[in-house]
Design an enzyme around this catalytic site. Structure first.
Site, PDB file in Angstrom:
ATOM      1  CG  PHE A  18      -2.352  -0.203   0.928  1.00 15.72           C
ATOM      2  CD1 PHE A  18      -3.178   0.884   0.673  1.00 15.72           C
ATOM      3  CD2 PHE A  18      -2.892  -1.481   0.891  1.00 15.72           C
ATOM      4  CE1 PHE A  18      -4.523   0.703   0.388  1.00 15.72           C
ATOM      5  CE2 PHE A  18      -4.236  -1.679   0.610  1.00 15.72           C
ATOM      6  CZ  PHE A  18      -5.062  -0.579   0.354  1.00 15.72           C
ATOM      7  CG  HIS A  48      -1.054  -4.999   6.444  1.00 17.09           C
ATOM      8  ND1 HIS A  48      -2.349  -5.385   6.658  1.00 17.09           N
ATOM      9  CD2 HIS A  48      -0.676  -4.296   7.538  1.00 17.09           C
ATOM     10  CE1 HIS A  48      -2.754  -4.922   7.831  1.00 17.09           C
ATOM     11  NE2 HIS A  48      -1.764  -4.263   8.389  1.00 17.09           N
ATOM     12  CG  HIS A  52      -1.855  -9.334   4.614  1.00 17.85           C
ATOM     13  ND1 HIS A  52      -1.689  -8.930   3.315  1.00 17.85           N
ATOM     14  CD2 HIS A  52      -2.853  -8.559   5.116  1.00 17.85           C
ATOM     15  CE1 HIS A  52      -2.524  -7.956   3.039  1.00 17.85           C
ATOM     16  NE2 HIS A  52      -3.261  -7.709   4.124  1.00 17.85           N
ATOM     17  CG  ASP A  54      -6.184  -7.070   7.328  1.00 21.92           C
ATOM     18  OD1 ASP A  54      -4.968  -7.073   7.060  1.00 21.92           O
ATOM     19  OD2 ASP A  54      -7.034  -6.438   6.654  1.00 21.92           O
ATOM     20  CG  HIS A  58      -5.647  -3.537   9.683  1.00 22.32           C
ATOM     21  ND1 HIS A  58      -4.673  -2.591   9.502  1.00 22.32           N
ATOM     22  CD2 HIS A  58      -6.268  -3.674   8.467  1.00 22.32           C
ATOM     23  CE1 HIS A  58      -4.691  -2.171   8.248  1.00 22.32           C
ATOM     24  NE2 HIS A  58      -5.655  -2.806   7.609  1.00 22.32           N
ATOM     25  CG  HIS A 160     -11.268  -3.662   6.561  1.00 23.03           C
ATOM     26  ND1 HIS A 160     -11.050  -3.319   5.257  1.00 23.03           N
ATOM     27  CD2 HIS A 160     -10.269  -4.527   6.891  1.00 23.03           C
ATOM     28  CE1 HIS A 160      -9.955  -3.924   4.814  1.00 23.03           C
ATOM     29  NE2 HIS A 160      -9.461  -4.673   5.788  1.00 23.03           N
ATOM     30  CD  GLU A 172      -7.056  -7.308   3.276  1.00 28.65           C
ATOM     31  OE1 GLU A 172      -8.102  -6.638   3.343  1.00 28.65           O
ATOM     32  OE2 GLU A 172      -5.972  -6.938   3.787  1.00 28.65           O
TER      33      GLU A 172
END
Length: 208
Positions: A18, A48, A52, A54, A58, A160, A172
């Site tokens: 990201f 991440h 991974h 979460d 998170h 989320h 993800e």
């Protein structure tokens, strides 16, 4: 031997992250040579990175870190559903064909024909409505082959927030390019990182 599918992307210095997240870096603290019998490296990475899981932490400041979550959602029967090129949001209509009787408690959705090598700002994400529908059907874990179950530019993280409220788990950055629709055994255990907001996983599928 039952067939295995490795659904984890490779992790190295080229792994996309990201924007603003920590890139993968590896440095050598010791190398084999005179007086040193081993190679020892030091890793710097976001939890991440790559495939991974979460943690509730998170997306919830009062949520559990990944090392404290129950492992059972990450191990067991799952269904892989294709919603390839579905657009920005995976909606219930995109997966309705595979939501019949016997839906297992884990669902992984494939959106790419071929996973991109770099960062995808137009990644497909789960619609909150679909997450609610899956939770209503008894699903405990959802997964996706993109970097997030929410759009990359989302500031509200609506999907989320649904998994926070419904107590679902999420995977993800999976790679489902070679995986046909159907049911498999999922094995994707996170590390016991006692204060982390996520953990890399080595995610695999095994034929039933």
């Amino acid at each position: 031997m039952k067939r295995l599918w490795d659904i984890s992307p490779p992790v190295d210095a080229g792994s996309p992250v990201f924007p603003g997240d920590a890139p993968f870096e590896q440095a050598w603290g010791a190398v084999i040579g005179p007086g040193c019998p081993v190679n020892v490296s030091r890793l710097t990475l976001s939890p991440h990175t790559g495939a991974h899981a979460d943690a509730p932490l998170h997306y919830d400041s009062a949520g559990l870190p990944i090392g404290a979550v129950d492992l059972s959602p990450y191990l067991g029967i799952c269904r892989v559903i294709h919603a390839i090129d579905c657009g920005p949001l995976i909606e219930p209509r995109h997966v309705a064909h595979a939501m019949g009787i016997g839906l297992p408690p884990r669902v992984l959705v494939r959106t790419y024909t071929r996973a991109p090598a770099g960062w995808d700002p137009a990644l497909a994400a789960y619609s909150p409505e679909l997450v609610e529908r899956l939770a209503d059907a008894g699903v405990r874990l959802i997964g996706i082959d993109t970097a997030s179950i929410d759009p990359a530019n989302s500031k509200t993280l609506d999907s989320h927030q649904v998994i926070r409220r419904r107590d679902l788990r999420v995977l993800e950055n999976l790679v489902l390019d070679e995986v046909a629709e159907g049911d498999y055994e999922l094995i994707a255990l996170p590390l016991k990182l006692l204060t982390a907001d996520a953990s890399p996983v080595r995610a695999i599928l095994r034929e039933l």
